[in-house]
Design a protein around this motif. Sequence first.
Motif, PDB file in Angstrom:
ATOM      1  N   PHE A  91      21.011   5.700  30.404  1.00 53.77           N
ATOM      2  CA  PHE A  91      20.134   6.867  30.349  1.00 53.77           C
ATOM      3  C   PHE A  91      18.711   6.488  30.750  1.00 53.77           C
ATOM      4  N   VAL A  92      18.259   5.314  30.325  1.00 57.57           N
ATOM      5  CA  VAL A  92      16.935   4.840  30.726  1.00 57.57           C
ATOM      6  C   VAL A  92      16.861   4.706  32.248  1.00 57.57           C
ATOM      7  N   GLY A  93      17.934   4.174  32.839  1.00 62.85           N
ATOM      8  CA  GLY A  93      17.972   4.045  34.294  1.00 62.85           C
ATOM      9  C   GLY A  93      17.906   5.391  34.999  1.00 62.85           C
ATOM     10  N   VAL A  94      18.617   6.386  34.460  1.00 60.43           N
ATOM     11  CA  VAL A  94      18.597   7.729  35.062  1.00 60.43           C
ATOM     12  C   VAL A  94      17.195   8.321  34.986  1.00 60.43           C
ATOM     13  N   VAL A  95      16.511   8.128  33.856  1.00 55.61           N
ATOM     14  CA  VAL A  95      15.140   8.636  33.712  1.00 55.61           C
ATOM     15  C   VAL A  95      14.229   7.996  34.758  1.00 55.61           C
ATOM     16  N   LEU A  96      14.405   6.688  34.990  1.00 53.07           N
ATOM     17  CA  LEU A  96      13.615   6.010  36.022  1.00 53.07           C
ATOM     18  C   LEU A  96      13.871   6.596  37.397  1.00 53.07           C
ATOM     19  N   LEU A  97      15.129   6.950  37.663  1.00 51.96           N
ATOM     20  CA  LEU A  97      15.487   7.486  38.973  1.00 51.96           C
ATOM     21  C   LEU A  97      14.978   8.910  39.179  1.00 51.96           C
ATOM     22  N   ILE A  98      15.106   9.740  38.155  1.00 54.15           N
ATOM     23  CA  ILE A  98      14.724  11.150  38.291  1.00 54.15           C
ATOM     24  C   ILE A  98      13.222  11.334  38.080  1.00 54.15           C
ATOM     25  N   GLY A  99      12.547  10.340  37.511  1.00 53.67           N
ATOM     26  CA  GLY A  99      11.143  10.443  37.134  1.00 53.67           C
ATOM     27  C   GLY A  99      10.307  11.322  38.036  1.00 53.67           C
ATOM     28  N   PRO A 100       9.738  12.397  37.503  1.00 55.41           N
ATOM     29  CA  PRO A 100       8.957  13.327  38.307  1.00 55.41           C
ATOM     30  C   PRO A 100       7.648  12.752  38.801  1.00 55.41           C
ATOM     31  N   TRP A 101       7.290  11.541  38.323  1.00 61.16           N
ATOM     32  CA  TRP A 101       6.022  10.953  38.751  1.00 61.16           C
ATOM     33  C   TRP A 101       6.133  10.265  40.114  1.00 61.16           C
ATOM     34  N   HIS A 102       7.338  10.281  40.713  1.00 56.16           N
ATOM     35  CA  HIS A 102       7.524   9.644  42.014  1.00 56.16           C
ATOM     36  C   HIS A 102       7.891  10.701  43.058  1.00 56.16           C
ATOM     37  N   GLU A 103       6.940  11.029  43.932  1.00 54.63           N
ATOM     38  CA  GLU A 103       7.191  12.027  44.968  1.00 54.63           C
ATOM     39  C   GLU A 103       7.769  11.415  46.232  1.00 54.63           C
ATOM     40  N   SER A 104       7.704  10.087  46.364  1.00 51.85           N
ATOM     41  CA  SER A 104       8.178   9.443  47.584  1.00 51.85           C
ATOM     42  C   SER A 104       9.690   9.537  47.744  1.00 51.85           C
ATOM     43  N   LEU A 105      10.397   9.824  46.649  1.00 51.11           N
ATOM     44  CA  LEU A 105      11.856   9.938  46.709  1.00 51.11           C
ATOM     45  C   LEU A 105      12.311  11.372  46.902  1.00 51.11           C
ATOM     46  N   GLY A 106      11.393  12.271  47.235  1.00 50.42           N
ATOM     47  CA  GLY A 106      11.766  13.663  47.462  1.00 50.42           C
ATOM     48  C   GLY A 106      11.459  14.514  46.250  1.00 50.42           C
TER      49      GLY A 106
END
Length: 302
Positions: free
Chosen positions: A131-146
Amino acid sequence: MDKASVARFLLLALLWGSSFTFIKVSLEGLTPGQLVLARLVLGAAVLLSIVAVRKVTLPRSAVVWGHIAAAGLFGNVIPFLLLSYGEKTTGAGIAGVLIGATPLLTLALATAALPTERATSRKAVGLALGFVGVVLLIGPWHESLGSLSGRMACFGAAVSYAIGFVYVRKHLSPLGLAPLALAASQLVAAAVLQALVTPFLDWRVPDLTTPVTLSIVLLGVLSTGLAYVLYFRLIGDVGATTASAVNYVVPVFAVLIGVTFLGEPVTWNLLAGGLVVLVGVAYAENRLGQLRADREKAGALR
């Protein structure tokens, strides 16, 4: 695994990993609904051809077909659509890594829904880590991933895949259907369901450029149709535990192909989040212990 099995394993990972790039390119000329319909029809055609050649019997019971339709809805139609909509605003690599959470979600749902799956401290720790990994992936603070909505759609696809897997284990696996017959039937049912909903989704005249046409053909014929055949061949040759380990390699191929052919960025949270998800899955499933036990069993048989 012998050399032939290793080759099939890597080819399957390549086909599934490349599917996210095929989706991205196909969306340049097709709407998500058109893309999914074409993918399912092509995949079903491949499997039905193999079924005909091998003279495999498809189910005849209406009740069984009802369960197959439900499995096709959650295992194909919904996730394929969510991935297609998601990749309109996010990358192929991040989509592949988020789909890598499917085994983790399947484990969580199976523990909750299936009496035979016990909740253990190992599973709890693995699920929490994942779950921690998923939060890192979905994190809204990163716009570079779309866009966040695109990433959420891809994660929703992983959730739908997990529901589909648990549904199959609960309602179809006990019936003892031939794997190839089940796979072909599920794709046929999914194609029919998608054909019914496509007229109500976004529609435009397809722009079938060479890259778009090649991508959708490869996505349907190879990444959907042939991939099922390879997967079930691997299960028969090396067992379900080893075959399912392909889920650890697919995200790697998805990222590499997205970077190579689409020029997508690789950010720290993409790498860190993906790694944490895979470690969480491996720990929750006791993957190393299972593989060690398989090797010891194989050695004893020799």
